[in-house]
Design a protein around this motif. Structure first.
Motif, mmCIF file in Angstrom:
data_model
loop_
_atom_site.group_PDB
_atom_site.id
_atom_site.type_symbol
_atom_site.label_atom_id
_atom_site.label_comp_id
_atom_site.label_asym_id
_atom_site.label_seq_id
_atom_site.Cartn_x
_atom_site.Cartn_y
_atom_site.Cartn_z
ATOM 1 N N LEU A 76 35.597 41.601 28.238
ATOM 2 C CA LEU A 76 36.901 42.248 27.889
ATOM 3 C C LEU A 76 37.637 41.524 27.068
ATOM 4 C CD1 LEU A 76 38.222 42.660 31.765
ATOM 5 C CD2 LEU A 76 37.123 44.178 30.412
ATOM 6 N N SER A 77 38.541 42.374 26.282
ATOM 7 C CA SER A 77 39.289 41.627 25.161
ATOM 8 C C SER A 77 40.388 40.628 25.808
ATOM 9 C CB SER A 77 39.880 42.803 24.480
ATOM 10 O OG SER A 77 40.859 43.550 25.406
ATOM 11 N N ALA A 78 40.890 39.904 24.679
ATOM 12 C CA ALA A 78 41.944 39.009 24.978
ATOM 13 C C ALA A 78 43.167 39.719 25.439
ATOM 14 C CB ALA A 78 42.400 38.191 23.972
ATOM 15 N N GLY A 79 44.112 39.269 26.405
ATOM 16 C CA GLY A 79 45.443 39.798 26.550
ATOM 17 C C GLY A 79 45.543 40.158 28.168
ATOM 18 N N ALA A 80 46.560 40.784 28.405
ATOM 19 C CA ALA A 80 46.864 41.317 29.701
ATOM 20 C C ALA A 80 46.061 42.568 29.990
ATOM 21 C CB ALA A 80 48.401 41.531 29.982
ATOM 22 N N HIS A 81 45.513 42.492 31.437
ATOM 23 C CA HIS A 81 44.804 43.901 31.857
ATOM 24 C C HIS A 81 45.334 44.205 33.358
ATOM 25 C CE1 HIS A 81 41.543 43.615 28.735
ATOM 26 N NE2 HIS A 81 41.833 42.218 28.726
ATOM 27 N N GLU A 82 45.240 45.295 33.232
ATOM 28 C CA GLU A 82 45.704 46.162 34.650
ATOM 29 C C GLU A 82 44.429 47.169 34.828
ATOM 30 O OE1 GLU A 82 49.533 47.933 34.880
ATOM 31 O OE2 GLU A 82 50.154 46.806 33.131
ATOM 32 N N ILE A 83 43.490 46.689 35.831
ATOM 33 C CA ILE A 83 42.404 47.398 36.097
ATOM 34 C C ILE A 83 42.528 48.156 37.492
ATOM 35 C CG2 ILE A 83 40.104 47.007 36.961
ATOM 36 C CD1 ILE A 83 40.384 46.131 33.886
ATOM 37 N N ILE A 84 42.073 48.987 37.539
ATOM 38 C CA ILE A 84 42.068 50.100 38.820
ATOM 39 C C ILE A 84 40.695 50.214 39.081
ATOM 40 C CG2 ILE A 84 42.659 52.296 39.869
ATOM 41 C CD1 ILE A 84 44.729 52.708 37.920
ATOM 42 N N ILE A 85 40.134 49.560 40.276
ATOM 43 C CA ILE A 85 38.659 49.907 40.853
ATOM 44 C C ILE A 85 38.894 50.886 41.956
ATOM 45 C CG2 ILE A 85 36.773 48.758 41.884
ATOM 46 C CD1 ILE A 85 38.173 46.001 40.647
ATOM 47 N N ARG A 86 37.868 51.913 41.561
ATOM 48 C CA ARG A 86 37.750 53.141 42.595
ATOM 49 C C ARG A 86 36.534 53.333 43.240
ATOM 50 N NH1 ARG A 86 39.487 58.812 40.121
ATOM 51 N NH2 ARG A 86 37.552 58.274 38.989
ATOM 52 N N ALA A 87 36.144 53.464 44.428
ATOM 53 C CA ALA A 87 35.091 53.752 45.274
ATOM 54 C C ALA A 87 35.251 55.169 45.813
ATOM 55 C CB ALA A 87 34.881 52.671 46.398
ATOM 56 N N THR A 88 34.417 55.972 45.544
ATOM 57 C CA THR A 88 34.228 57.338 45.980
ATOM 58 C C THR A 88 32.822 57.496 46.850
ATOM 59 O OG1 THR A 88 35.465 57.847 44.087
ATOM 60 C CG2 THR A 88 34.432 59.556 45.351
ATOM 61 N N SER A 147 38.099 58.500 48.354
ATOM 62 C CA SER A 147 38.248 57.458 47.531
ATOM 63 C C SER A 147 39.106 56.375 48.028
ATOM 64 C CB SER A 147 38.779 58.018 46.262
ATOM 65 O OG SER A 147 38.108 58.948 45.490
ATOM 66 N N ALA A 148 38.959 55.224 47.504
ATOM 67 C CA ALA A 148 39.846 53.945 47.659
ATOM 68 C C ALA A 148 39.904 53.427 46.514
ATOM 69 C CB ALA A 148 38.981 53.094 49.044
ATOM 70 N N ILE A 149 41.060 52.679 46.141
ATOM 71 C CA ILE A 149 41.218 52.153 45.104
ATOM 72 C C ILE A 149 41.799 50.567 45.391
ATOM 73 C CG2 ILE A 149 41.677 54.167 43.754
ATOM 74 C CD1 ILE A 149 44.580 53.346 43.599
ATOM 75 N N GLU A 150 41.750 49.798 44.412
ATOM 76 C CA GLU A 150 42.181 48.563 44.398
ATOM 77 C C GLU A 150 42.776 48.080 43.018
ATOM 78 O OE1 GLU A 150 42.249 45.804 46.546
ATOM 79 O OE2 GLU A 150 41.365 46.719 48.079
ATOM 80 N N ASN A 151 43.843 47.744 43.076
ATOM 81 C CA ASN A 151 44.516 47.278 41.566
ATOM 82 C C ASN A 151 44.270 45.845 41.282
ATOM 83 O OD1 ASN A 151 45.431 49.917 40.934
ATOM 84 N ND2 ASN A 151 46.808 49.505 42.674
#
Length: 86
Positions: free
Chosen positions: A57-69, A75-79
């Protein structure tokens, strides 16, 4: 679940972040990085119940959403919010 929430990944990691995910059933795992210039869903695996690989991943702040379907379409998500220093 990795990446860890509110973590600061330092230059030791060089942008290499472990994505380690588990499910109690076979699912499609994807992630979405809203910090990307052109964010989109990226498939990690399909018909799997675990995933463990390094993503760069690139440098800096990241906001990731992980989705399982699952096969039924549920679906379920985790942030995850974290910072990468390179």
């Amino acid at each position: 679940i990795s990446p860890l929430n509110n973590n600061n990944y330092t230059s030791i990691n060089k942008g290499n972040i472990l994505f380690e995910l588990n499910s109690n059933e076979k699912v499609k795992l994807e992630y979405y990085d809203s910090s990307d210039l052109s964010p989109k869903w990226i498939k990690l695996c399909e018909n799997c119940n675990k995933y463990s690989k390094i993503k760069r991943l690139s440098a800096g702040a990241h906001e990731i959403i992980i989705r399982a379907t699952d096969k039924a379409g549920n679906s379920a998500i985790e942030n995850r919010i974290f910072n990468v220093e390179i």
